[in-house]
Design an enzyme around this catalytic site. Structure first.
Site, PDB file in Angstrom:
ATOM      1  CD  GLU A 190      47.544  40.499  74.807  1.00 18.51           C
ATOM      2  OE1 GLU A 190      47.662  39.482  74.113  1.00 18.51           O
ATOM      3  OE2 GLU A 190      46.655  40.643  75.670  1.00 18.51           O
ATOM      4  CG  HIS A 225      43.699  44.090  73.887  1.00 21.50           C
ATOM      5  ND1 HIS A 225      43.316  44.748  75.029  1.00 21.50           N
ATOM      6  CD2 HIS A 225      44.526  43.090  74.295  1.00 21.50           C
ATOM      7  CE1 HIS A 225      43.871  44.136  76.083  1.00 21.50           C
ATOM      8  NE2 HIS A 225      44.632  43.136  75.661  1.00 21.50           N
ATOM      9  CG  HIS A 282      43.496  43.207  80.361  1.00 21.92           C
ATOM     10  ND1 HIS A 282      42.583  42.318  79.874  1.00 21.92           N
ATOM     11  CD2 HIS A 282      44.568  43.112  79.544  1.00 21.92           C
ATOM     12  CE1 HIS A 282      43.089  41.720  78.801  1.00 21.92           C
ATOM     13  NE2 HIS A 282      44.287  42.192  78.578  1.00 21.92           N
ATOM     14  CG  HIS A 284      48.854  44.653  78.221  1.00 20.63           C
ATOM     15  ND1 HIS A 284      48.140  45.275  77.233  1.00 20.63           N
ATOM     16  CD2 HIS A 284      48.308  43.411  78.357  1.00 20.63           C
ATOM     17  CE1 HIS A 284      47.204  44.451  76.785  1.00 20.63           C
ATOM     18  NE2 HIS A 284      47.289  43.304  77.446  1.00 20.63           N
ATOM     19  CB  CYS A 311      43.121  39.175  83.987  1.00 12.97           C
ATOM     20  SG  CYS A 311      42.984  40.310  82.584  1.00 12.97           S
TER      21      CYS A 311
HETATM   22 MN    MN Z   1      45.785  41.754  77.006  1.00 11.40          MN
END
Ligand code: MN
Length: 156
Positions: A70, A72, A76, A110, A124
């Site tokens: 994914e 975004h 992170h 990632h 995370c």
């Molecule tokens: Mn992610």
């Protein structure tokens, strides 16, 4: 965010090495009904509270499992705390191990995978307010797969 002057969560939660979890923290399914992934659990260690508008989670990928491929807009900050594995980070597949630090930038594809026979666990950190992950299109997969190492690694 909350206006409460005191956090609602417990001031101390002891770690239980038997289940690799923390007192009062529920081990949940990673992402129920969202995207392809295999054998991943999720624990929310610190929900957003007061002047810390972040969520701090622990994810664990069972041996041979993988997280969703994914990207975004949100970032992170990841700390590996258990086992060994590999991760797609900023266009490269890298071996990752305990105490490694990983920064996933905005819009970076990632994915995390545990090695065979070894779980991969990591903390995370994310912003409380964040966009939803985007899954790859067929064109995205084709572009990522131009690199043979990535093609062999990803589980779209
Ligand atoms: Mn992610």
């Amino acid at each position: 965010m909350t206006d409460s002057p005191r956090p609602a969560t417990a001031p101390h939660r002891a770690f239980d090495p038997q289940r690799f979890g923390w007192d009062g923290v529920e081990t949940r399914v990673y992402k129920a009904g969202e995207g392809p992934w295999r054998d991943v659990t999720r624990q929310v260690l610190f929900p957003p509270e007061g002047d810390l508008p972040v969520e701090w989670r622990y994810f664990e990928v069972a041996p041979g499992g993988w997280s969703t491929l994914e990207r975004h807009d949100h970032q992170h900050a990841v700390v590996i705390v258990r086992g060994h594995g590999h991760a797609l980070i900023e266009g490269a597949v890298r071996a990752v191990a305990m105490f490694d630090l990983i920064r996933i930038p905005a819009q970076g594809w990632h994915q995390f995978r545990a090695d065979a026979g070894e779980a991969l666990g990591f903390f995370c950190l994310v912003a409380a307010e964040r966009d939803r992950p985007q899954l790859p299109t067929a064109d995205d997969i084709a572009a990522l797969s131009a690199d043979p190492a990535i093609a062999a690694f990803i589980r779209p």
